[in-house]
Scaffold this motif. Sequence first.
Motif, PDB file in Angstrom:
ATOM      1  N   THR A 360       0.829  -1.217   0.000  1.00 33.81           N
ATOM      2  CA  THR A 360       0.000   0.000   0.000  1.00 33.81           C
ATOM      3  C   THR A 360       0.857   1.258   0.000  1.00 33.81           C
ATOM      4  O   THR A 360       0.559   2.224  -0.722  1.00 33.81           O
ATOM      5  CB  THR A 360      -0.954   0.013   1.199  1.00 33.81           C
ATOM      6  N   GLU A 361       1.928   1.266   0.774  1.00 25.78           N
ATOM      7  CA  GLU A 361       2.804   2.440   0.796  1.00 25.78           C
ATOM      8  C   GLU A 361       3.477   2.647  -0.555  1.00 25.78           C
ATOM      9  O   GLU A 361       3.611   3.781  -1.021  1.00 25.78           O
ATOM     10  CB  GLU A 361       3.870   2.288   1.888  1.00 25.78           C
ATOM     11  N   ALA A 362       3.899   1.563  -1.202  1.00 29.64           N
ATOM     12  CA  ALA A 362       4.558   1.694  -2.503  1.00 29.64           C
ATOM     13  C   ALA A 362       3.619   2.299  -3.530  1.00 29.64           C
ATOM     14  O   ALA A 362       4.011   3.181  -4.312  1.00 29.64           O
ATOM     15  CB  ALA A 362       5.049   0.323  -2.970  1.00 29.64           C
ATOM     16  N   ILE A 363       2.373   1.854  -3.548  1.00 27.71           N
ATOM     17  CA  ILE A 363       1.412   2.380  -4.523  1.00 27.71           C
ATOM     18  C   ILE A 363       1.075   3.838  -4.214  1.00 27.71           C
ATOM     19  O   ILE A 363       1.018   4.686  -5.123  1.00 27.71           O
ATOM     20  CB  ILE A 363       0.140   1.512  -4.543  1.00 27.71           C
ATOM     21  N   GLU A 364       0.853   4.147  -2.952  1.00 25.53           N
ATOM     22  CA  GLU A 364       0.530   5.534  -2.592  1.00 25.53           C
ATOM     23  C   GLU A 364       1.659   6.479  -2.954  1.00 25.53           C
ATOM     24  O   GLU A 364       1.433   7.565  -3.504  1.00 25.53           O
ATOM     25  CB  GLU A 364       0.210   5.611  -1.100  1.00 25.53           C
ATOM     26  N   ARG A 365       2.891   6.097  -2.676  1.00 26.02           N
ATOM     27  CA  ARG A 365       4.035   6.963  -2.996  1.00 26.02           C
ATOM     28  C   ARG A 365       4.245   7.085  -4.496  1.00 26.02           C
ATOM     29  O   ARG A 365       4.519   8.174  -5.015  1.00 26.02           O
ATOM     30  CB  ARG A 365       5.292   6.419  -2.315  1.00 26.02           C
ATOM     31  N   LEU A 366       4.141   5.972  -5.202  1.00 26.89           N
ATOM     32  CA  LEU A 366       4.325   6.027  -6.654  1.00 26.89           C
ATOM     33  C   LEU A 366       3.315   6.958  -7.292  1.00 26.89           C
ATOM     34  O   LEU A 366       3.658   7.786  -8.152  1.00 26.89           O
ATOM     35  CB  LEU A 366       4.190   4.621  -7.247  1.00 26.89           C
ATOM     36  N   THR A 367       2.050   6.858  -6.901  1.00 30.48           N
ATOM     37  CA  THR A 367       1.015   7.688  -7.525  1.00 30.48           C
ATOM     38  C   THR A 367       1.066   9.134  -7.054  1.00 30.48           C
ATOM     39  O   THR A 367       0.507  10.018  -7.710  1.00 30.48           O
ATOM     40  CB  THR A 367      -0.380   7.090  -7.262  1.00 30.48           C
ATOM     41  N   GLN A 368       1.740   9.412  -5.946  1.00 33.89           N
ATOM     42  CA  GLN A 368       1.986  10.803  -5.553  1.00 33.89           C
ATOM     43  C   GLN A 368       3.063  11.418  -6.437  1.00 33.89           C
ATOM     44  O   GLN A 368       2.934  12.561  -6.885  1.00 33.89           O
ATOM     45  CB  GLN A 368       2.411  10.868  -4.085  1.00 33.89           C
ATOM     46  N   TRP A 369       4.115  10.666  -6.678  1.00 34.34           N
ATOM     47  CA  TRP A 369       5.201  11.196  -7.509  1.00 34.34           C
ATOM     48  C   TRP A 369       4.839  11.214  -8.993  1.00 34.34           C
ATOM     49  O   TRP A 369       5.221  12.127  -9.720  1.00 34.34           O
ATOM     50  CB  TRP A 369       6.465  10.359  -7.300  1.00 34.34           C
ATOM     51  N   LEU A 370       4.133  10.183  -9.449  1.00 33.67           N
ATOM     52  CA  LEU A 370       3.748  10.079 -10.861  1.00 33.67           C
ATOM     53  C   LEU A 370       2.230   9.933 -10.933  1.00 33.67           C
ATOM     54  O   LEU A 370       1.693   8.838 -11.117  1.00 33.67           O
ATOM     55  CB  LEU A 370       4.440   8.869 -11.511  1.00 33.67           C
ATOM     56  N   PRO A 371       1.490  11.038 -10.803  1.00 32.12           N
ATOM     57  CA  PRO A 371       0.029  10.950 -10.649  1.00 32.12           C
ATOM     58  C   PRO A 371      -0.733  10.682 -11.938  1.00 32.12           C
ATOM     59  O   PRO A 371      -1.942  10.440 -11.883  1.00 32.12           O
ATOM     60  CB  PRO A 371      -0.331  12.324 -10.089  1.00 32.12           C
ATOM     61  N   ASP A 372      -0.065  10.721 -13.090  1.00 36.49           N
ATOM     62  CA  ASP A 372      -0.805  10.531 -14.349  1.00 36.49           C
ATOM     63  C   ASP A 372      -0.370   9.253 -15.071  1.00 36.49           C
ATOM     64  O   ASP A 372      -0.258   9.229 -16.295  1.00 36.49           O
ATOM     65  CB  ASP A 372      -0.635  11.751 -15.256  1.00 36.49           C
ATOM     66  N   LEU A 373      -0.146   8.198 -14.340  1.00 34.84           N
ATOM     67  CA  LEU A 373       0.213   6.921 -14.955  1.00 34.84           C
ATOM     68  C   LEU A 373      -0.879   6.473 -15.920  1.00 34.84           C
ATOM     69  O   LEU A 373      -2.058   6.452 -15.576  1.00 34.84           O
ATOM     70  CB  LEU A 373       0.407   5.858 -13.870  1.00 34.84           C
ATOM     71  N   ASP A 374      -0.470   6.095 -17.115  1.00 33.66           N
ATOM     72  CA  ASP A 374      -1.425   5.716 -18.152  1.00 33.66           C
ATOM     73  C   ASP A 374      -0.970   4.399 -18.770  1.00 33.66           C
ATOM     74  O   ASP A 374       0.124   4.317 -19.336  1.00 33.66           O
ATOM     75  CB  ASP A 374      -1.478   6.807 -19.227  1.00 33.66           C
ATOM     76  N   PRO A 375      -1.759   3.331 -18.667  1.00 42.35           N
ATOM     77  CA  PRO A 375      -1.320   2.039 -19.215  1.00 42.35           C
ATOM     78  C   PRO A 375      -1.202   2.086 -20.732  1.00 42.35           C
ATOM     79  O   PRO A 375      -2.054   2.652 -21.424  1.00 42.35           O
ATOM     80  CB  PRO A 375      -2.414   1.071 -18.758  1.00 42.35           C
ATOM     81  N   VAL A 376      -0.154   1.477 -21.253  1.00 40.15           N
ATOM     82  CA  VAL A 376       0.068   1.423 -22.700  1.00 40.15           C
ATOM     83  C   VAL A 376      -0.872   0.410 -23.349  1.00 40.15           C
ATOM     84  O   VAL A 376      -1.350   0.612 -24.470  1.00 40.15           O
ATOM     85  CB  VAL A 376       1.538   1.061 -22.991  1.00 40.15           C
ATOM     86  N   LEU A 377      -1.159  -0.684 -22.643  1.00 43.89           N
ATOM     87  CA  LEU A 377      -1.996  -1.755 -23.179  1.00 43.89           C
ATOM     88  C   LEU A 377      -3.257  -1.912 -22.342  1.00 43.89           C
ATOM     89  O   LEU A 377      -3.228  -1.718 -21.129  1.00 43.89           O
ATOM     90  CB  LEU A 377      -1.233  -3.092 -23.155  1.00 43.89           C
ATOM     91  N   PRO A 378      -4.379  -2.273 -22.976  1.00 44.48           N
ATOM     92  CA  PRO A 378      -5.557  -2.622 -22.178  1.00 44.48           C
ATOM     93  C   PRO A 378      -5.262  -3.871 -21.352  1.00 44.48           C
ATOM     94  O   PRO A 378      -4.421  -4.702 -21.735  1.00 44.48           O
ATOM     95  CB  PRO A 378      -6.641  -2.881 -23.228  1.00 44.48           C
ATOM     96  N   ARG A 379      -5.953  -4.022 -20.255  1.00 48.54           N
ATOM     97  CA  ARG A 379      -5.624  -5.087 -19.314  1.00 48.54           C
ATOM     98  C   ARG A 379      -5.737  -6.480 -19.936  1.00 48.54           C
ATOM     99  O   ARG A 379      -4.957  -7.380 -19.613  1.00 48.54           O
ATOM    100  CB  ARG A 379      -6.527  -4.991 -18.086  1.00 48.54           C
TER     101      ARG A 379
END
Length: 415
Positions: A360-379
């Motif tokens: 949970t901490e890793a995801i929260e920190r990652l999305t704070q630093w990089l808030p506009d993550l956009d997947p290249v491929l559909p799931r």
Amino acid sequence: MTTYPPDRHDFSRSAPVRLWEDGFASDPHRYYAALSAQGPIGWAELAPGVPAYLVTDRRAALDVLHDEETFSHDPRAWEGTVPADSPVLGMMRWRPNALFADGAAHVRYRTTLIDVFDLVEPHDLRARVHRAVRLLVDRIGPHGGADLVADFSRPLMALVFNDLFGLPDSAGDRLEAGLGKMMEGGAQAAEGEAEYGRYVLELIAAKAERPGDDLPSRLLGHPAGLTGEEVTWQVFLTLGAGYEPTANLLSNTLSRILGNPLYYSTLTSGARPVMDAVVEVLHHETPLSNYGIYYARRPVSFHGVWLRDAVPVVVSYGALGVRAELEATAGRLPNDASHLSWGAGSHACPVKQHTLLIVTEAIERLTQWLPDLDPVLPRERLTWRPGPFHRSLTALPVRFSPRAADRPHRSGVPS
């Protein structure tokens, strides 16, 4: 020849569902459906010529997990029935540690693990995760794109666990390479087991010579008086069980979050906790999908099946999740629909809270630093690593706005 009761089914002449095929990684639901169609217990193959009973029903799973008189974790009788070069031996062979022990030996080993991990304070573990996330974001940020498996989830676990086990950041590649090969249970499994074994042996030798403030040193100095061999195999277990499944839990959760833009927006805004996504993954895409491995102490009738001894009885957390999902869709949600990914009974995961904090901490920190993550491929176009034991993405490519590397922050909080 063993005579089986007429009202109990024996699978010995049936064709097993082959979990080692490539198709299992790409479409596990189809394989679990075939196993569930056989009843609470299905007949599977973990590797060519290595059969197993797969438990796909929640009630049957709980009976296995809690019945220590009927079921054992000790695989030594089974080991004599499989070829020495079997690709699953690296994950299943007996070692003197908490996973493969029963009774008093298990209590002794498990107590040492609980004691040394209890000394890892949550604030200290949180700081280690923050440091690792910042290092990785500084590395990938300027590029505007990354693979969140190879560039984030797996190296993050290597950084955090090497830190806990008293190794430098530079040792991460060796840890990742050995464990990855062993977990997949393929042609390189024996090579991976040997590489990882050397890694652990070198670590224990170094800590025996120069103890530090780390988990192996605490195990070596524990009042239980573990031998050097016992400490080695405890570390073999805990470092592997900490690194690989946690990395997969992290990447599987990230893929679930990023695959649903509405979900992602509620998480990044703080309206929905990251833990919700983690729990969904543990229900439906658990990282150790088939690794609750037991053995009947003697031939026994169990939920309509005659179980032979020396044949693995595998609690399939993956199949349990699929069955629960189907029941919920059909409006037949069981009274207790909670997942069993942490196990149950005396062998339940002893470090659940540590794992949840890291993810949970890793995801929260990652999305704070990089808030506009956009997947290249559909799931639905993501691919999965082969292997009977795990649910593990091969890659999770994303784009984001480039971010310059930061200077160190005194508080550890991103600017």
